[in-house]
Write a protein that holds these residues in place. Structure first.
Motif, PDB file in Angstrom:
ATOM      1  N   GLY B  72       0.948  -1.162  -0.103  1.00  0.00           N
ATOM      2  CA  GLY B  72       0.043   0.015   0.118  1.00  0.00           C
ATOM      3  C   GLY B  72       0.939   1.362   0.060  1.00  0.00           C
ATOM      4  O   GLY B  72       1.735   1.458  -0.969  1.00  0.00           O
ATOM      5  N   PRO B  73       0.816   2.163   0.949  1.00  0.00           N
ATOM      6  CA  PRO B  73       1.482   3.506   0.937  1.00  0.00           C
ATOM      7  C   PRO B  73       3.004   3.112   1.187  1.00  0.00           C
ATOM      8  O   PRO B  73       3.812   3.971   0.940  1.00  0.00           O
ATOM      9  N   LEU B  74       3.351   2.063   2.145  1.00  0.00           N
ATOM     10  CA  LEU B  74       4.570   1.699   2.177  1.00  0.00           C
ATOM     11  C   LEU B  74       5.538   1.350   0.870  1.00  0.00           C
ATOM     12  O   LEU B  74       4.849   0.483   0.141  1.00  0.00           O
ATOM     13  N   PRO B  75       6.760   1.381   1.086  1.00  0.00           N
ATOM     14  CA  PRO B  75       7.565   0.931  -0.199  1.00  0.00           C
ATOM     15  C   PRO B  75       7.702  -0.474  -0.091  1.00  0.00           C
ATOM     16  O   PRO B  75       7.669  -1.057   0.874  1.00  0.00           O
ATOM     17  N   PHE B 139      13.749   2.672  -6.806  1.00  0.00           N
ATOM     18  CA  PHE B 139      12.868   1.512  -6.428  1.00  0.00           C
ATOM     19  C   PHE B 139      11.978   1.916  -5.170  1.00  0.00           C
ATOM     20  O   PHE B 139      11.305   1.011  -4.701  1.00  0.00           O
ATOM     21  N   LEU B 140      11.753   3.062  -5.213  1.00  0.00           N
ATOM     22  CA  LEU B 140      10.819   3.619  -4.167  1.00  0.00           C
ATOM     23  C   LEU B 140       9.303   3.516  -4.929  1.00  0.00           C
ATOM     24  O   LEU B 140       9.272   4.097  -6.069  1.00  0.00           O
ATOM     25  N   ASP B 141       8.491   2.849  -4.372  1.00  0.00           N
ATOM     26  CA  ASP B 141       7.050   2.995  -4.447  1.00  0.00           C
ATOM     27  C   ASP B 141       6.192   3.185  -3.461  1.00  0.00           C
ATOM     28  O   ASP B 141       6.417   3.668  -2.425  1.00  0.00           O
ATOM     29  N   GLY B 142       4.827   3.377  -3.774  1.00  0.00           N
ATOM     30  CA  GLY B 142       3.970   3.627  -2.689  1.00  0.00           C
ATOM     31  C   GLY B 142       3.928   4.991  -2.643  1.00  0.00           C
ATOM     32  O   GLY B 142       4.321   5.977  -3.506  1.00  0.00           O
ATOM     33  N   LEU B 143       3.543   5.690  -1.441  1.00  0.00           N
ATOM     34  CA  LEU B 143       3.390   6.944  -1.187  1.00  0.00           C
ATOM     35  C   LEU B 143       4.529   7.713  -1.178  1.00  0.00           C
ATOM     36  O   LEU B 143       5.696   7.196  -0.553  1.00  0.00           O
ATOM     37  N   ARG B 144       4.829   8.655  -1.743  1.00  0.00           N
ATOM     38  CA  ARG B 144       6.012   9.403  -1.776  1.00  0.00           C
ATOM     39  C   ARG B 144       6.368  10.270  -0.677  1.00  0.00           C
ATOM     40  O   ARG B 144       7.166  10.376  -0.034  1.00  0.00           O
ATOM     41  N   GLN B 145       5.172  10.996  -0.457  1.00  0.00           N
ATOM     42  CA  GLN B 145       5.179  12.328   0.753  1.00  0.00           C
ATOM     43  C   GLN B 145       4.202  11.795   1.730  1.00  0.00           C
ATOM     44  O   GLN B 145       3.032  11.682   1.558  1.00  0.00           O
ATOM     45  N   ILE B 146       4.684  11.969   3.057  1.00  0.00           N
ATOM     46  CA  ILE B 146       3.574  11.885   4.126  1.00  0.00           C
ATOM     47  C   ILE B 146       2.888  13.164   4.217  1.00  0.00           C
ATOM     48  O   ILE B 146       1.724  13.257   4.368  1.00  0.00           O
ATOM     49  N   MET B 166       8.399   9.831   2.574  1.00  0.00           N
ATOM     50  CA  MET B 166       8.038   8.444   3.218  1.00  0.00           C
ATOM     51  C   MET B 166       9.253   7.735   3.386  1.00  0.00           C
ATOM     52  O   MET B 166       9.554   7.219   4.552  1.00  0.00           O
ATOM     53  N   SER B 167      10.169   8.050   2.557  1.00  0.00           N
ATOM     54  CA  SER B 167      11.598   7.402   2.620  1.00  0.00           C
ATOM     55  C   SER B 167      12.333   8.131   4.005  1.00  0.00           C
ATOM     56  O   SER B 167      12.987   7.250   4.701  1.00  0.00           O
ATOM     57  N   LEU B 233      17.869   1.779   2.722  1.00  0.00           N
ATOM     58  CA  LEU B 233      17.361   3.097   3.477  1.00  0.00           C
ATOM     59  C   LEU B 233      17.985   4.111   2.512  1.00  0.00           C
ATOM     60  O   LEU B 233      17.533   5.102   2.101  1.00  0.00           O
ATOM     61  N   TYR B 234      19.475   4.033   2.301  1.00  0.00           N
ATOM     62  CA  TYR B 234      20.196   5.308   1.623  1.00  0.00           C
ATOM     63  C   TYR B 234      19.418   5.206   0.187  1.00  0.00           C
ATOM     64  O   TYR B 234      19.134   6.089  -0.464  1.00  0.00           O
ATOM     65  N   GLY B 235      19.116   3.970  -0.503  1.00  0.00           N
ATOM     66  CA  GLY B 235      18.742   3.823  -1.799  1.00  0.00           C
ATOM     67  C   GLY B 235      17.403   4.306  -2.103  1.00  0.00           C
ATOM     68  O   GLY B 235      17.026   5.058  -2.927  1.00  0.00           O
ATOM     69  N   LEU B 236      16.327   4.148  -0.980  1.00  0.00           N
ATOM     70  CA  LEU B 236      15.191   4.536  -0.877  1.00  0.00           C
ATOM     71  C   LEU B 236      15.044   6.263  -1.007  1.00  0.00           C
ATOM     72  O   LEU B 236      14.505   6.902  -1.687  1.00  0.00           O
ATOM     73  N   ASP B 237      15.816   6.632  -0.141  1.00  0.00           N
ATOM     74  CA  ASP B 237      15.762   8.048  -0.001  1.00  0.00           C
ATOM     75  C   ASP B 237      16.562   9.001  -0.926  1.00  0.00           C
ATOM     76  O   ASP B 237      16.274   9.976  -1.485  1.00  0.00           O
TER      77      ASP B 237
END
Lengths: 279, 336, 433
Positions: B72-75, B139-146, B166-167, B233-237
């Protein structure tokens, strides 16, 4: 030949002490018996014995030459001798910190020559080295817990016994062992070894570097431990005092047995007196 | 004077990014410090291990996405993370078996083992580039911004927006959980204590019946977990790029040394110190200052001490300063 | 030299000859030249690690300084730009040095306490602000002059061989700074310090456009003195006639001829370095270095100033890296800070030294030639090999991907070689005597 030079190259730091990328502190120096060996029954013979032990460090020359040390259950055995006689080496060989080239070690009716040190601990041996014998960064209590590492049962009773034996440790149980005085550290070291409830306790110069008063105190404690039924094998510099409490004594010279006898016999043997006890 | 807007700008551009980056560095530095404390050498392959772990996680993420699994919203990468950790752990254990164990048994000098780790670094570098290439992978998917800056502005009525990606949120939460777990493990569990004992005194650990091979294996597994988590985490961010991970080696080493090599607490504090210094020194403070001073005092320049290109220089300067005044690092590491 | 070593060198020579025969002589010579340059740098690393046990993880930075020196000496002049602010930039830099020196002086002279901390901080902060006030506008003016063509302070337009000497000086100067800080710290933090300084040097070269145009690159640098340009050779009637007599094609012959001259030039430098290095090794100085390496405590007890000796050898080794870096830029006629990569310019050199044999110059030479050859050849033949390995696979994106990324195999194979050598011959192919 080239194998040996390769090994030398691997251990050569080139004077490099770059502590930012390497750490030699606390690194192992021993080359113990590798894990994976098996024990097998060897009925008869003394309770603990190293028989005909021959060996040395790494690929170096033999330090022990057909050396035999034996002790019966509940007794105190003491190894004495001049500097460099191989006293500590003999003790390490019995504990498996040094693989034997010849000879065997037996404990309680089993041949344990092929066992690695942790397996010997599991069979009831405990060893207190002469130096670096406490985990300096850990608290007194954690040191004792590490002594009981192999025990899966509740060892709080044993810890209480150790605290009864060395009351000062109860007071300092939350203090890092590195902050204790020399005598207190020795108590932690012996306490750690007792935590496994060992059948035999090996002590390598337990009184080295402590004051005479603390030394007497430590000897008293050791006798107390022996009375509780734990077999003790001890290397000592203070030969006279050690032999006084010994049931059996071994005098080693250049890695071989020179004299053997009860403590009293050795103390009264004129040759031993002259050569090793200073007259 | 507009303190609220200044504070929002500060939080948005300095505090949150620095805290995120600091958490990533802290996890990386913890891995370095573990290898240093227990295996006694600095692992030059550390950055590339992070890249490897992140790469495996990316493949697992793609696999999950292909199967239509998502959080869902999480990657999705969070779900793939355990796979990445497991594969990296197996890889590190195999490396230890094939490479490092030999030197441990031969009692090789740690400096030689550090050079050996250079070889492992080359191999890992090759593997990562061979598989996933040298390009950016997002490779980040889901919600980008909280929280989006626009929403924040509408909600607060301020001129400045505050965003929380989100990241960033995931990084902070995961880092906190990992650190709590790690400290619980080290100080409360039998295995954790045995690792500290082994680090303190190998021979005495052996005498106590602690099995060195087991301690080493557990260490590599923990290192795999830390590096993979940090890498993901670094890659997502930011983005996944093989070379960037290699370059992270310097700030990570700096963090571990500043905190005190061998001290887990030091690694964490060091990570945040390095991250905050980098961001503070390279941030252009014009906007914040403009809000804080009377209009006529508003600065013309950017008020940027050095450009972001020199962020390595910042971590390096911090390192040198700390070493001059506190040679063993802030938390008294193991070095002399 | 032992027969084993002669065999090893013959083997490496055979590799180069085989490359010439089966690929092209042009390629073989190119690889040889790059390897010879690497050998010079490897001599430096061997001096530091092999003789003195100093772990330099920042060879790249010192090599890049050598490259900068070539750009500054042989690069085109830019009098307008220099007039616009060149002097002011150097004045600002001099001020920066003075401020730091002043702060250190104050720190040493004043008594411990708050006054000292404040005074030092004030000097540094005020100094930094003034420095930026002088530096920034000058840089802006210099960079504004013909940014597409120069935009920097320009070079001296002299023979680039001078750049090699200046490169050695620049690298040694930087090494002095690093060594003073890192070797003097209570712990030996040389490895991390050098790792960091190398990255910083590269960032400076990339970003300070006024210096050597940053990532805009300085290209078309003139050849060093004895080396002609291919075009000139092809237009020289004598050269064309000469090669025609031998039945060669002038265009190809000219490139090979140029590479041979480079090779000779590099060999002269390398020969000189090895000769000096061997002499040093067998001199009292060399014996003392090894004594310090093998037992620092005893050497210090004998009154040897260990830190000073280490600083010496560190500067010498870095100077060699500077010369090597300068040679590289001279050969490429191009200074591009974007191409520096720690894997290639630092750790590859380490692989050369370790594989060849640390502590032995001939070993480092062999290692440089062998590893240099491997590094470049795997890139070339990698795709072919990968195509063969994957020939069983169906043609598809995966196979294409594998063949495309085959050049990365060189990193993998070098790692494997390093690990194999450290495992089975940790003293290297030609061990230290």
């Amino acid at each position: 030949m080239s194998e040996e030079e390769n090994l030398k190259a691997l251990r050569n730091t080139r004077g490099n002490k770059d502590a930012s990328i390497t750490r030699t502190e606390g690194m192992s120096t021993a080359e113990p018996v590798r894990p994976g060996g098996h024990a097998f029954p060897a009925p008869g013979g003394p309770f603990l014995a190293g028989e005909g032990m021959t060996g040395g460090y790494g690929r170096g020359a033999d330090i022990l030459h057909d050396c035999t040390i034996a002790v019966e259950k509940g007794q105190i055995a003491v190894i004495v001798g001049p500097n460099g006689a191989g006293k500590s080496t003999a003790m390490k060989a019995i504990f498996g910190m040094l693989p034997l080239r010849k000879g065997r070690v037996q404990l309680d009716g089993e041949d344990i020559t092929g066992l690695a040190p942790p397996d010997r601990v599991a069979r009831g041996m405990a060893f207190v080295p002469q130096v670096n014998n406490v985990f300096t960064s850990m608290t007194v209590q954690e040191n004792l817990e590490m002594g009981a590492f192999l025990r899966r049962d509740d060892f709080s009773g044993t810890m209480e016994q150790v605290f009864d034996l060395f009351p000062i440790l109860r007071e300092k149980r939350q203090q890092p062992a590195g902050e204790l005085s020399g005598g207190q550290r020795q108590q932690v070291a012996v306490g750690r070894a007792l935590m496994t409830e060992p059948k035999v306790l090996l002590l390598d110069e337990p009184t080295a570097g402590v004051s005479p008063i603390v030394m007497d105190e430590l000897f008293d404690r050791i006798i107390e431990v022996a009375r509780a039924g734990i077999t003790i094998l001890m290397v000592e510099q203070n030969a006279r005092q050690a032999l006084e409490i010994a049931d059996i004594g071994y005098v080693l010279v250049q890695g071989a047995n020179a004299h053997t006898g009860t403590g009293k016999e050795l103390l009264s043997d004129p040759v031993v007196r002259r050569s090793f006890l200073g007259g | 004077m507009d303190i609220l807007n200044a504070l929002v700008v500060f939080l948005n551009f300095v505090f949150i990014p620095a805290a995120t980056y600091g958490s990533q560095l802290a996890l990386g530095a913890l891995g370095v410090t573990f290898v240093y404390a227990i295996l006694r050498f600095s692992n030059f392959a550390h950055g590339d291990t992070m890249a490897f772990g992140a790469m495996v996680t990316i493949y697992a993420t793609w696999g999950l996405q292909a199967l239509g699994v998502s959080l869902g919203p999480l990657p999705t990468a969070l779900l793939a993370l355990p796979v990445g950790i497991a594969v990296t752990a197996v890889f590190l254990l195999a490396t230890d078996r094939v490479v490092f164990r030999f030197y441990r048994e031969k009692r090789a000098a740690p400096i030689i083992v550090a050079i050996v780790s250079l070889g492992v670094m080359f191999v890992l570098n090759g593997i990562v580039r061979l598989f996933i290439g040298v390009d950016d992978v997002i490779f980040l998917d889901g919600l980008r911004q909280i929280i989006t800056p626009a929403d924040f502005k509408a909600w607060s009525g301020l001129d400045e927006g505050l965003g929380l990606k989100m990241s960033q949120a995931i990084t902070l939460v995961v880092a906190i959980i990992s650190v709590i777990l790690l400290f619980w493990f080290l100080n409360r569990t039998r295995t954790g204590k045995s690792m500290r004992a082994y680090s303190d005194n190998e021979d005495l650990a052996l005498l106590s019946g602690i099995n060195p091979d087991r301690v080493v294996a557990v260490t590599w597994i923990i290192v795999a977990a830390l590096t993979t988590t940090a890498g993901v985490l670094y890659g997502l961010d930011k983005t996944f790029k093989a070379y960037v991970y290699f370059q992270l080696l310097l700030p990570i080493f700096a963090a571990a040394i500043v905190g005190g090599l061998g001290s887990p607490l030091g690694a964490i504090v060091g990570g945040y110190i390095i991250a905050f210094s980098e961001v503070i020194v390279t941030y252009a403070w014009k906007k914040v200052v403009t809000y804080l001073v009377p209009e006529s005092w508003a600065p013309d320049g950017l008020l940027q001490l050095v450009t972001t290109d020199y962020k390595f220089a910042v971590s390096f300067s911090i390192l040198v300063i700390v070493l001059i005044f506190m040679p063993t690092g802030i938390f008294k590491g193991k070095s002399v | 030299m032992k027969s084993r070593n002669i065999l090893l060198f013959s083997g490496v020579a055979a590799l180069f000859v085989a490359t010439g025969l089966f690929a092209s002589w042009n390629q073989a010579l190119l690889i040889l030249n790059v390897s010879l340059i690497s050998a010079v740098i490897a001599m430096g690393v061997n001096l530091q690690w092999g003789y003195a046990g100093l772990f330099n993880a920042g060879v790249m930075g010192f090599a890049a300084l050598g490259g900068l020196a070539v750009a500054l000496t042989s690069g085109r002049r830019a009098p307008d730009a220099f007039a616009a602010g060149g002097l002011q930039i150097f004045a600002a830099l001099a001020l920066a040095v003075a401020v730091i020196a002043g702060a250190i002086f104050l720190w040493r002279r004043m008594e411990r306490g708050r006054a000292r901390n404040i005074a030092t901080a004030v000097i540094l902060v005020v100094g930094f602000v003034i420095y930026r006030m002088i530096f920034d506008p000058a840089v802006a003016r210099v960079e504004a002059v013909n940014p597409a063509g120069t935009g920097n302070v320009g070079g001296l337009a002299v023979n680039s061989l001078w750049g090699w000497a200046l490169g050695a000086l620049l690298a040694a100067g930087a090494a002095w700074l690093v060594g003073k800080t890192a070797l003097g710290l209570r712990s030996d933090y040389l490895a991390i310090a050098t790792l960091g300084i190398a990255e910083i040097i590269i960032q400076v070269l990339k970003n300070e456009d006024w210096l050597a145009r940053g990532v805009k690159m300085v290209n078309d640098l003139p050849r060093p003195w004895p080396v002609p340009r291919e075009v000139d050779l092809q237009q020289s009637a004598r050269f064309v006639e000469f090669v025609r007599d031998w039945g060669w094609e002038p265009a190809l012959a000219s490139t090979i001829f140029v590479k041979i001259i480079y090779a000779v030039l590099f060999l002269v430098v390398l020969g000189l370095v090895i000769w000096l290095s061997e002499r040093a090794l067998n001199s009292p100085w060399g014996r003392m270095m090894r004594a310090i390496r093998d037992n620092e405590v005893a050497a210090a007890a004998m009154g040897k100033d260990v830190t000073r000796r280490h600083l010496q050898v560190f500067m010498l080794g870095c100077a060699l890296a500077g010369i090597g870096g300068a040679m590289m830029v001279s050969m490429d006629s191009l200074m591009n800070p974007g191409t520096y990569n720690p894997l290639r310019h630092t750790f590859l050199i380490w692989v050369m030294v370790v594989v060849g044999g640390s502590g032995n110059n001939w070993g480092s030479l062999l290692g440089a030639l062998l590893v240099g050859w491997l590094y470049l050849i795997v890139e070339q033949v990698g795709p072919t090999v990968m195509g063969f390995v994957t020939s069983g696979m169906a043609d598809g994106p995966l196979r294409m991907h594998l063949i495309d990324s085959a050049p990365h195999l060189r990193l993998l194979s070098l790692g494997v070689i390093l690990l194999l050598v450290l495992r089975f011959a940790p003293r290297g192919l030609i061990p230290e005597k």
